[in-house]
Design an enzyme around this catalytic site. Structure first.
Site, PDB file in Angstrom:
ATOM      1  N   ALA A  72       0.838  -1.198   0.000  1.00 10.06           N
ATOM      2  CA  ALA A  72       0.000   0.000   0.000  1.00 10.06           C
ATOM      3  C   ALA A  72       0.869   1.242   0.000  1.00 10.06           C
ATOM      4  O   ALA A  72       1.365   1.667   1.050  1.00 10.06           O
ATOM      5  CB  ALA A  72      -0.925  -0.016   1.221  1.00 10.06           C
ATOM      6  N   MET A  73       1.043   1.801  -1.181  1.00  8.25           N
ATOM      7  CA  MET A  73       1.797   3.044  -1.317  1.00  8.25           C
ATOM      8  C   MET A  73       0.905   4.188  -1.780  1.00  8.25           C
ATOM      9  O   MET A  73       0.902   5.261  -1.195  1.00  8.25           O
ATOM     10  CB  MET A  73       2.963   2.852  -2.300  1.00  8.25           C
ATOM     11  CG  MET A  73       4.054   1.928  -1.816  1.00  8.25           C
ATOM     12  SD  MET A  73       5.511   1.955  -2.892  1.00  8.25           S
ATOM     13  CE  MET A  73       4.896   1.057  -4.315  1.00  8.25           C
ATOM     14  N   GLU A 121      10.400  -4.937  -9.269  1.00  5.11           N
ATOM     15  CA  GLU A 121       8.998  -4.676  -9.603  1.00  5.11           C
ATOM     16  C   GLU A 121       8.850  -4.290 -11.067  1.00  5.11           C
ATOM     17  O   GLU A 121       7.953  -4.779 -11.769  1.00  5.11           O
ATOM     18  CB  GLU A 121       8.447  -3.569  -8.712  1.00  5.11           C
ATOM     19  CG  GLU A 121       6.996  -3.221  -8.992  1.00  5.11           C
ATOM     20  CD  GLU A 121       6.451  -2.150  -8.064  1.00  5.11           C
ATOM     21  OE1 GLU A 121       5.308  -1.688  -8.295  1.00  5.11           O
ATOM     22  OE2 GLU A 121       7.158  -1.772  -7.111  1.00  5.11           O
ATOM     23  N   GLN A 170      -2.123  -8.516 -48.049  1.00  5.98           N
ATOM     24  CA  GLN A 170      -0.757  -8.034 -47.827  1.00  5.98           C
ATOM     25  C   GLN A 170      -0.656  -7.173 -46.568  1.00  5.98           C
ATOM     26  O   GLN A 170       0.322  -7.275 -45.818  1.00  5.98           O
ATOM     27  CB  GLN A 170      -0.275  -7.223 -49.032  1.00  5.98           C
ATOM     28  CG  GLN A 170       1.191  -6.807 -48.919  1.00  5.98           C
ATOM     29  CD  GLN A 170       1.637  -5.944 -50.084  1.00  5.98           C
ATOM     30  OE1 GLN A 170       1.184  -4.821 -50.222  1.00  5.98           O
ATOM     31  NE2 GLN A 170       2.513  -6.483 -50.922  1.00  5.98           N
ATOM     32  N   GLN A 182      -7.215  -4.185 -34.276  1.00  9.23           N
ATOM     33  CA  GLN A 182      -7.595  -3.689 -35.596  1.00  9.23           C
ATOM     34  C   GLN A 182      -7.723  -4.835 -36.601  1.00  9.23           C
ATOM     35  O   GLN A 182      -8.640  -4.840 -37.439  1.00  9.23           O
ATOM     36  CB  GLN A 182      -6.551  -2.678 -36.086  1.00  9.23           C
ATOM     37  CG  GLN A 182      -6.915  -1.966 -37.377  1.00  9.23           C
ATOM     38  CD  GLN A 182      -8.032  -0.943 -37.183  1.00  9.23           C
ATOM     39  OE1 GLN A 182      -8.316  -0.539 -36.062  1.00  9.23           O
ATOM     40  NE2 GLN A 182      -8.664  -0.533 -38.273  1.00  9.23           N
ATOM     41  N   GLY A 233       5.105   3.044 -11.787  1.00  8.29           N
ATOM     42  CA  GLY A 233       5.752   4.230 -12.354  1.00  8.29           C
ATOM     43  C   GLY A 233       5.273   4.454 -13.769  1.00  8.29           C
ATOM     44  O   GLY A 233       5.384   3.567 -14.625  1.00  8.29           O
ATOM     45  N   THR A 234       4.699   5.619 -14.038  1.00  6.85           N
ATOM     46  CA  THR A 234       4.179   5.916 -15.370  1.00  6.85           C
ATOM     47  C   THR A 234       5.296   5.976 -16.406  1.00  6.85           C
ATOM     48  O   THR A 234       6.478   6.102 -16.066  1.00  6.85           O
ATOM     49  CB  THR A 234       3.439   7.260 -15.369  1.00  6.85           C
ATOM     50  OG1 THR A 234       4.396   8.306 -15.072  1.00  6.85           O
ATOM     51  CG2 THR A 234       2.321   7.291 -14.335  1.00  6.85           C
ATOM     52  N   GLU A 294       5.959   8.394 -18.183  1.00  9.73           N
ATOM     53  CA  GLU A 294       6.606   9.703 -18.036  1.00  9.73           C
ATOM     54  C   GLU A 294       7.663   9.679 -16.930  1.00  9.73           C
ATOM     55  O   GLU A 294       8.752  10.246 -17.081  1.00  9.73           O
ATOM     56  CB  GLU A 294       5.544  10.765 -17.749  1.00  9.73           C
ATOM     57  CG  GLU A 294       4.620  11.063 -18.922  1.00  9.73           C
ATOM     58  CD  GLU A 294       3.605   9.956 -19.191  1.00  9.73           C
ATOM     59  OE1 GLU A 294       3.133   9.860 -20.347  1.00  9.73           O
ATOM     60  OE2 GLU A 294       3.283   9.180 -18.259  1.00  9.73           O
TER      61      GLU A 294
END
Length: 386
Positions: free
Chosen positions: A127-128, A245, A282, A339, A367-368, A370
């Site tokens: 839990a962070m 992680e 193709q 798709q 961690g995102t 970004e």
């Protein structure tokens, strides 16, 4: 995509993989849709996994574990990804939560908790994240104050994987708020502690079978030995464990991308359009060829990261780069594969539709993208040029 040519894994690993695959196909795949509707898996699944040695495989026998190596836990992660199973939070439990206790817990604490985590009797969570904090741990407001031989915890956490089932929670708290990140400590809270409670199961856009919850700490008193390591060293411990992680995210993203690709190849070989197989156009062939090449590179990169970590050489920058690359790869693969399914790709009962929405979180948690770029940029841009 065969795993036979991966030199990291020996014959004993392959035997274990076969066992895990049978477990996933027999115990998980037929029930996963029901678990998605229930937003969680049954507790009995954890105990069955523990009986087969699928949990905390790396944990030494002296601590109540199977005494194998981390590769066994990564195999579990890969096989869950192969069938698109997001529900059982085994990898987080085994590879992220248990190491904090094993590396920083007192001998008494480890003896009380770790055998049950290996057997599946105890489910682990970390839990962070808090409302309003996201990746910025320096701003967390959950606090722990010393009171004699105990610590008293007040606060709230959110987006906690395994939160609804968790018996053992590693909690990041402020112990010296004025010090920011340098005033963070880690504590273990067991679910039977007075003042601990769970909020609702959180309904996400994807990974519906994954148990995700809010957690509340209202004057939770924990013994002094529930502090992991030293006070105010929690941020350092978190940074030490983050490489593993983020490696775990690379592993699961690669496995899920391979599964989405393989399913799409089968679909395009069977689906007819304008008098021929979709696989004969193709555009389809070139799209799949491009994805196949990317997946080969991804597999080589992922296994390189694993090998570096097993040798003790995976640092924060390398792990962040891997997490960035593989999470973005999964997004590209699932988008292209959806798709190629046409309208059926937008139907929730098709595996590719679920894989597409499940993939989106990979660029956010641990961690995102970004944040990953910022970690990498500090090493690339803020150091003297070679």
């Amino acid at each position: 995509m065969s795993h036979a040519s991966r030199p990291l894994f020996g014959p004993e690993h392959q035997s274990f993989r076969d066992q895990v695959r049978r477990f996933c196909e027999r115990e998980i795949a037929p029930h996963h849709a029901d678990w998605e509707a229930a937003h969680g898996v049954p507790r009995e699944l954890w105990r069955r996994a523990g009986e087969l040695g699928l949990l905390c495989a790396w944990l030494p026998e002296a601590d109540g574990g199977p005494g194998a190596d981390l590769l066994y836990d990564l195999i579990v992660c890969e096989e869950l990804g192969r069938i698109g199973a997001t529900g059982p939070g085994f990898p987080l439990h085994s590879v992220i939560v248990a190491p904090y206790i094993a590396h920083h817990g007192t001998p008494a604490l480890k003896a009380r908790l770790l055998p049950g985590m290996a057997s599946g009797e105890r489910v682990g969570a970390i839990a962070m994240t808090e409302p309003g904090t996201g990746s910025d741990l320096a701003r967390i407001r959950t606090r722990a104050e010393r009171d004699g031989d105990h610590w008293v915890i007040h606060g709230q956490k959110t987006f906690i994987t395994n939160g609804h089932h968790a018996d053992v929670v590693v909690v990041a708290c402020k112990t010296e708020p004025e010090r920011g990140a340098r005033g963070v400590s880690l504590f273990v809270v067991t679910a039977d502690t007075p003042g601990f409670s769970r909020g609702r199961k959180l309904h996400k856009i994807g990974q519906h079978a994954q148990d995700t919850a809010e957690l509340f700490f209202d004057g939770v008193r924990v013994p002094a030995d529930h502090l992991l390591g030293e006070a105010n060293q929690g941020f350092r411990y978190l940074m030490q464990e983050l490489a593993q992680e983020r490696l775990l995210v690379s592993v699961q993203c690669q496995a899920r991308a391979e599964a989405a690709f393989e399913g799409t190849v089968r679909y395009t070989q069977q689906r007819q359009a304008f008098g021929q197989r979709v696989a004969d156009f193709q555009n389809t062939r070139f799209q799949l060829a491009g994805l196949w090449a990317e997946l080969q590179a991804g597999r080589a990169y992922c296994d390189q990261l694993i090998a570096r970590h097993l040798d003790g050489g995976l640092d924060a920058v390398d792990a962040s780069a891997g997490k960035l690359w593989h999470s973005e790869l999964l997004g590209r693969v699932t988008d292209t594969c959806l798709q190629l399914h046409g309208g059926y790709g937008y139907m929730a009962e098709y595996p590719i539709a679920r894989a597409y929405v499940d993939a989106r979180i990979e660029r956010i948690y641990a961690g995102t993208s970004e944040i990953m770029k910022e970690v990498i940029a500090r090493a690339v841009c803020d150091q003297p040029a070679p």
